[in-house]
Design an enzyme around this catalytic site. Structure first.
Site, PDB file in Angstrom:
ATOM      1  N   SER A  13       0.441  13.140  -6.094  1.00 28.73           N
ATOM      2  CA  SER A  13      -1.089  13.501  -5.372  1.00 28.73           C
ATOM      3  C   SER A  13      -1.950  13.728  -5.873  1.00 28.73           C
ATOM      4  O   SER A  13      -2.364  14.615  -7.031  1.00 28.73           O
ATOM      5  CB  SER A  13      -0.303  14.642  -3.673  1.00 28.73           C
ATOM      6  OG  SER A  13      -2.164  14.406  -3.366  1.00 28.73           O
ATOM      7  N   SER A  14      -3.618  13.614  -5.075  1.00 27.20           N
ATOM      8  CA  SER A  14      -4.553  13.770  -6.465  1.00 27.20           C
ATOM      9  C   SER A  14      -4.600  15.155  -6.379  1.00 27.20           C
ATOM     10  O   SER A  14      -5.483  15.807  -6.978  1.00 27.20           O
ATOM     11  CB  SER A  14      -5.721  12.916  -5.384  1.00 27.20           C
ATOM     12  OG  SER A  14      -5.612  13.555  -4.045  1.00 27.20           O
ATOM     13  N   CYS A  15      -4.082  15.868  -5.365  1.00 23.34           N
ATOM     14  CA  CYS A  15      -4.154  17.601  -4.863  1.00 23.34           C
ATOM     15  C   CYS A  15      -3.692  18.390  -6.154  1.00 23.34           C
ATOM     16  O   CYS A  15      -3.579  19.818  -6.433  1.00 23.34           O
ATOM     17  CB  CYS A  15      -3.821  18.054  -3.798  1.00 23.34           C
ATOM     18  SG  CYS A  15      -1.903  17.625  -3.786  1.00 23.34           S
TER      19      CYS A  15
ATOM     20  N   TYR B  58       2.761  22.599  -2.261  1.00 23.04           N
ATOM     21  CA  TYR B  58       2.946  21.441  -2.793  1.00 23.04           C
ATOM     22  C   TYR B  58       2.107  20.869  -3.985  1.00 23.04           C
ATOM     23  O   TYR B  58       3.241  19.686  -4.523  1.00 23.04           O
ATOM     24  CB  TYR B  58       1.862  20.837  -1.735  1.00 23.04           C
ATOM     25  CG  TYR B  58       1.891  19.609  -1.475  1.00 23.04           C
ATOM     26  CD1 TYR B  58       3.137  18.458  -1.251  1.00 23.04           C
ATOM     27  CD2 TYR B  58       0.595  18.722  -1.214  1.00 23.04           C
ATOM     28  CE1 TYR B  58       3.219  16.866  -0.756  1.00 23.04           C
ATOM     29  CE2 TYR B  58       0.934  17.720  -1.390  1.00 23.04           C
ATOM     30  CZ  TYR B  58       1.406  16.756  -1.141  1.00 23.04           C
ATOM     31  OH  TYR B  58       1.659  14.968  -1.142  1.00 23.04           O
TER      32      TYR B  58
ATOM     33  N   LYS C 166       4.580  18.709  -7.000  1.00 23.55           N
ATOM     34  CA  LYS C 166       3.958  17.373  -7.596  1.00 23.55           C
ATOM     35  C   LYS C 166       3.490  17.535  -8.597  1.00 23.55           C
ATOM     36  O   LYS C 166       4.254  16.526  -9.338  1.00 23.55           O
ATOM     37  CB  LYS C 166       2.465  16.341  -6.557  1.00 23.55           C
ATOM     38  CG  LYS C 166       2.546  16.789  -5.177  1.00 23.55           C
ATOM     39  CD  LYS C 166       3.160  15.444  -4.867  1.00 23.55           C
ATOM     40  CE  LYS C 166       4.670  15.567  -4.109  1.00 23.55           C
ATOM     41  NZ  LYS C 166       4.768  13.989  -3.874  1.00 23.55           N
TER      42      LYS C 166
ATOM     43  N   HIS D 237      -3.323  15.145   8.459  1.00 26.14           N
ATOM     44  CA  HIS D 237      -4.243  14.488   7.612  1.00 26.14           C
ATOM     45  C   HIS D 237      -5.520  14.280   8.299  1.00 26.14           C
ATOM     46  O   HIS D 237      -5.730  14.398   9.294  1.00 26.14           O
ATOM     47  CB  HIS D 237      -3.783  13.953   6.580  1.00 26.14           C
ATOM     48  CG  HIS D 237      -2.751  14.116   5.458  1.00 26.14           C
ATOM     49  ND1 HIS D 237      -1.723  13.964   5.021  1.00 26.14           N
ATOM     50  CD2 HIS D 237      -3.052  14.911   4.496  1.00 26.14           C
ATOM     51  CE1 HIS D 237      -0.993  14.162   4.412  1.00 26.14           C
ATOM     52  NE2 HIS D 237      -1.345  14.974   3.410  1.00 26.14           N
TER      53      HIS D 237
HETATM   54  N1  LIG Z   1      -0.232  10.446   2.644  1.00 28.26           N
HETATM   55  C1  LIG Z   1      -1.114  10.818   2.127  1.00 28.26           C
HETATM   56  O1  LIG Z   1      -2.060  10.988   1.657  1.00 28.26           O
HETATM   57  C2  LIG Z   1      -0.820  10.495   0.396  1.00 28.26           C
HETATM   58  C3  LIG Z   1      -1.468  11.423  -0.436  1.00 28.26           C
HETATM   59  C4  LIG Z   1      -1.547  11.229  -1.700  1.00 28.26           C
HETATM   60  C5  LIG Z   1      -0.266  11.296  -1.872  1.00 28.26           C
HETATM   61  N2  LIG Z   1       0.879  11.333  -0.773  1.00 28.26           N
HETATM   62  C6  LIG Z   1       2.070  11.432  -1.081  1.00 28.26           C
HETATM   63  O2  LIG Z   1       3.005  10.159  -0.099  1.00 28.26           O
HETATM   64  C7  LIG Z   1       4.826  10.228  -0.577  1.00 28.26           C
HETATM   65  C8  LIG Z   1       4.748   9.888   0.388  1.00 28.26           C
HETATM   66  O3  LIG Z   1       3.525  10.310   1.327  1.00 28.26           O
HETATM   67  P1  LIG Z   1       3.495   9.898   3.191  1.00 28.26           P
HETATM   68  O4  LIG Z   1       2.164  10.706   3.528  1.00 28.26           O
HETATM   69  O5  LIG Z   1       4.500   8.812   3.568  1.00 28.26           O
HETATM   70  O6  LIG Z   1       4.874  10.974   4.111  1.00 28.26           O
HETATM   71  P2  LIG Z   1       5.404  10.821   5.404  1.00 28.26           P
HETATM   72  O7  LIG Z   1       4.766  10.049   5.950  1.00 28.26           O
HETATM   73  O8  LIG Z   1       5.375  12.360   6.112  1.00 28.26           O
HETATM   74  O9  LIG Z   1       6.776  10.788   5.193  1.00 28.26           O
HETATM   75  C9  LIG Z   1       7.602  11.250   3.965  1.00 28.26           C
HETATM   76  C10 LIG Z   1       9.398  10.408   3.804  1.00 28.26           C
HETATM   77  O10 LIG Z   1      10.094  11.431   3.913  1.00 28.26           O
HETATM   78  C11 LIG Z   1      10.962  11.379   4.091  1.00 28.26           C
HETATM   79  N3  LIG Z   1      11.607  12.677   3.488  1.00 28.26           N
HETATM   80  C12 LIG Z   1      11.163  14.029   3.828  1.00 28.26           C
HETATM   81  N4  LIG Z   1      12.005  14.883   3.724  1.00 28.26           N
HETATM   82  C13 LIG Z   1      12.998  13.838   3.374  1.00 28.26           C
HETATM   83  C14 LIG Z   1      14.155  14.476   2.925  1.00 28.26           C
HETATM   84  N5  LIG Z   1      15.116  15.804   2.960  1.00 28.26           N
HETATM   85  N6  LIG Z   1      15.822  13.643   3.330  1.00 28.26           N
HETATM   86  C15 LIG Z   1      15.503  12.273   3.392  1.00 28.26           C
HETATM   87  N7  LIG Z   1      14.233  11.746   3.381  1.00 28.26           N
HETATM   88  C16 LIG Z   1      12.635  12.524   3.989  1.00 28.26           C
HETATM   89  C17 LIG Z   1      10.763  11.633   5.482  1.00 28.26           C
HETATM   90  O11 LIG Z   1      11.780  11.023   6.887  1.00 28.26           O
HETATM   91  P3  LIG Z   1      11.910  10.534   8.116  1.00 28.26           P
HETATM   92  O12 LIG Z   1      11.177  10.170   8.273  1.00 28.26           O
HETATM   93  O13 LIG Z   1      13.121  11.254   8.637  1.00 28.26           O
HETATM   94  O14 LIG Z   1      10.742  11.895   8.557  1.00 28.26           O
HETATM   95  C18 LIG Z   1       9.700  10.465   5.636  1.00 28.26           C
HETATM   96  O15 LIG Z   1      10.335   8.745   5.780  1.00 28.26           O
HETATM   97  C19 LIG Z   1       3.950  12.130  -0.557  1.00 28.26           C
HETATM   98  O16 LIG Z   1       5.108  11.843  -1.983  1.00 28.26           O
HETATM   99  C20 LIG Z   1       3.265  12.344  -0.593  1.00 28.26           C
HETATM  100  O17 LIG Z   1       3.213  12.904  -1.709  1.00 28.26           O
HETATM  101  C21 LIG Z   1       0.079  10.976   0.262  1.00 28.26           C
END
Ligand SMILES: NC(=O)c1ccc[n+]([C@@H]2O[C@H](COP(=O)([O-])OP(=O)(O)OC[C@H]3O[C@@H](n4cnc5c(N)ncnc54)[C@H](OP(=O)(O)O)[C@@H]3O)[C@@H](O)[C@H]2O)c1
Length: 319
Positions: free
Chosen positions: A109-111, A138, A142, A181
Site C-alpha cells: 500500500s502507498s501508506c 498497518y 505492509k 475508506h
Molecule cells: N482498499 C484500498 O484502498 C487499498 C489500497 C492499497 C492497498 N490495498 C491492499 O489491497 C489488499 C486488499 O485490500 P481490499 O481493499 O481488497 O481489502 P478487503 O476488501 O477488506 O478484502 C480483504 C480480503 O482479505 C480476506 N481476509 C482478511 N483476513 C483474512 C483471514 N484471516 N483469513 C482469510 N481471509 C482473510 C477477507 O476475507 P473476508 O471476505 O472473509 O472478510 C477479504 O476477502 C490489502 O493487502 C491492502 O493492503 C488496498
C-alpha cells in the site's frame, strides 16, 4: 505470459481487490482460478495455510488478503491491523516458498512511505523517514510484507514481487462507516443524507478534516489489470508503484461525489478531525515505462461504483 491453464490462487477473493482480480482473470481466460473463504482457511494460521497449499498446489499466487480500513479503523484497532497483516503475509509467503509456487504477487500500500516523502513518491523513498502516525500499525506490517518477498527472493530464489497501489475504490468496496475508506464513506454519507432529506432531516454531510489533503485514486478494475500485467511481465526484487499519477484534494473529491450522489446536499468540514498525510501521490514512471496505464476516469468510476452500491442495496431490500 502466464499459461492461462495454470493454477492461480487469489488470497482474499471476496474483498475489493480480490473480487476485481477474479473478474479480471476470468475475463482474460484463466480457467483454474483457486479461492478459499476465511472459514476454509484462516490465513493467519500457518498450519491451515500449509495444509491448503499442499492440497491445492497453486502455480501463481496473488496475495491480496488483509485487514484493511480507513483512519478510524486503524486508530481504534491497531493490534488487529498489525497482527493480522503480519501473520497473513508471513504464512502465505512461507507456504508459497515451501510448495514451490512459481510466482507470487504481494500487494502492499502507498501508506508504507514516509509521511514527509517527496512528491510524487518514488519507490526508493521506502524507509527514509517516519511514517504517518494514524496508520503506522498497518504500514509496518505492509513494509514487512515487502521485505518478506525480497528476503525469500534473496535467500531461496523465489520469484516473489510486490506492487504498491495508491488509494483504491470501486465495486465490492466496504461502505460501513466505521471501517471504510474515504470514497465509500463519502458515498454512503451523501446517500444517507439524501434518504434523510426525503423524511425532513437536513440534507447535509460532515466530512473529516479541512479538505485540503491531496490524494490519488485508482479504480480497482485498473488495479486488477495492473496486477495481471505485472504477474506476466515484472520479476524484479524492488517493489513497484501502481497509481494514476494524478491527485486531487479531498474537497474536490467530496464535491464530485456530491454531484454523483446528492447534488443538493450541503458539505460541512469537521476541522477537529485529522487530515492524515498532507499529500500522497505515487510516482508511476516505472510502471508506465513497462507499458501499463489506467483506463477508468475518476468521474466515470465514481458513477459506476455508486450504481453498484445502489444495486447491492436494492438486492438486500434496503434504501
Ligand atoms: N482498499 C484500498 O484502498 C487499498 C489500497 C492499497 C492497498 N490495498 C491492499 O489491497 C489488499 C486488499 O485490500 P481490499 O481493499 O481488497 O481489502 P478487503 O476488501 O477488506 O478484502 C480483504 C480480503 O482479505 C480476506 N481476509 C482478511 N483476513 C483474512 C483471514 N484471516 N483469513 C482469510 N481471509 C482473510 C477477507 O476475507 P473476508 O471476505 O472473509 O472478510 C477479504 O476477502 C490489502 O493487502 C491492502 O493492503 C488496498
Amino acid at each position: 505470459m502466464i499459461d492461462r491453464d495454470a493454477r492461480v490462487y487469489v488470497a482474499g477473493h471476496r474483498g475489493l481487490v480480490g473480487s476485481a482480480l477474479v473478474r479480471r482473470l476470468t475475463a482474460d481466460g484463466f480457467t483454474n482460478v483457486l479461492t478459499a473463504t476465511r472459514d476454509q482457511v484462516d490465513l493467519r494460521d500457518q498450519s491451515e495455510v500449509s495444509d491448503w497449499f499442499t492440497a491445492n498446489r497453486p502455480d501463481y499466487v496473488f496475495l491480496v488478503a488483509g485487514t484493511v480500513g480507513g483512519i478510524h479503523a486503524n486508530n481504534t484497532r491497531p493490534a488487529e491491523f498489525i497482527y493480522d497483516n503480519l501473520m497473513i503475509h508471513g504464512t502465505v509467503v512461507h507456504s508459497a516458498y515451501e510448495t514451490g509456487v512459481r510466482k507470487l504477487l504481494y500487494l502492499g500500500s502507498s501508506c508504507i512511505y514516509p509521511r514527509q516523502a517527496t512528491q510524487p513518491i518514488t519507490e526508493d523513498q521506502l524507509l527514509t523517514g517516519p511514517l504517518e502516525a494514524t496508520n503506522q500499525w498497518y504500514a509496518i506490517a505492509k513494509i514487512a510484507g515487502v521485505k518478506l518477498c525480497e528476503a525469500y527472493r534473496q535467500q531461496y530464489g523465489c520469484d516473489f514481487i510486490s506492487a504498491m497501489p495508491t488509494n483504491l475504490y470501486g465495486p465490492g468496496d466496504n461502505f460501513d462507516l466505521e471501517s471504510s475508506h474515504v470514497v465509500p464513506a463519502l458515498m454512503r454519507k451523501f446517500h444517507d443524507a439524501k434518504l434523510g432529506a426525503a423524511t425532513g432531516e437536513p440534507n447535509e454531510v460532515s466530512v473529516w478534516g479541512t479538505g485540503s489533503a491531496m490524494r490519488e485514486f485508482l479504480h480497482v478494475d485498473d488495479l486488477a489489470s495492473a496486477c495481471v500485467f505485472l504477474m506476466d511481465r515484472y520479476s524484479e526484487s524492488g517493489h513497484i508503484n501502481v497509481g494514476t499519477g494524478v491527485d486531487l484534494s479531498i474537497r474536490e473529491l467530496a464535491e464530485t461525489i456530491r454531484e454523483v450522489v446528492n447534488p443538493d446536499a450541503e458539505l460541512l468540514w469537521d476541522t477537529s478531525k485529522p487530515d492524515g498525510t498532507p499529500r500522497k501521490l505515487l510516482d508511476v514512471t516505472r510502471l508506465s515505462e513497462l507499458g501499463w496505464k489506467p483506463e477508468v476516469a475518476l468521474r466515470e468510476g465514481l458513477e459506476s461504483t455508486y450504481a453498484w452500491f445502489l444495486a447491492q442495496r436494492h438486492l438486500r431490500g434496503v434504501g
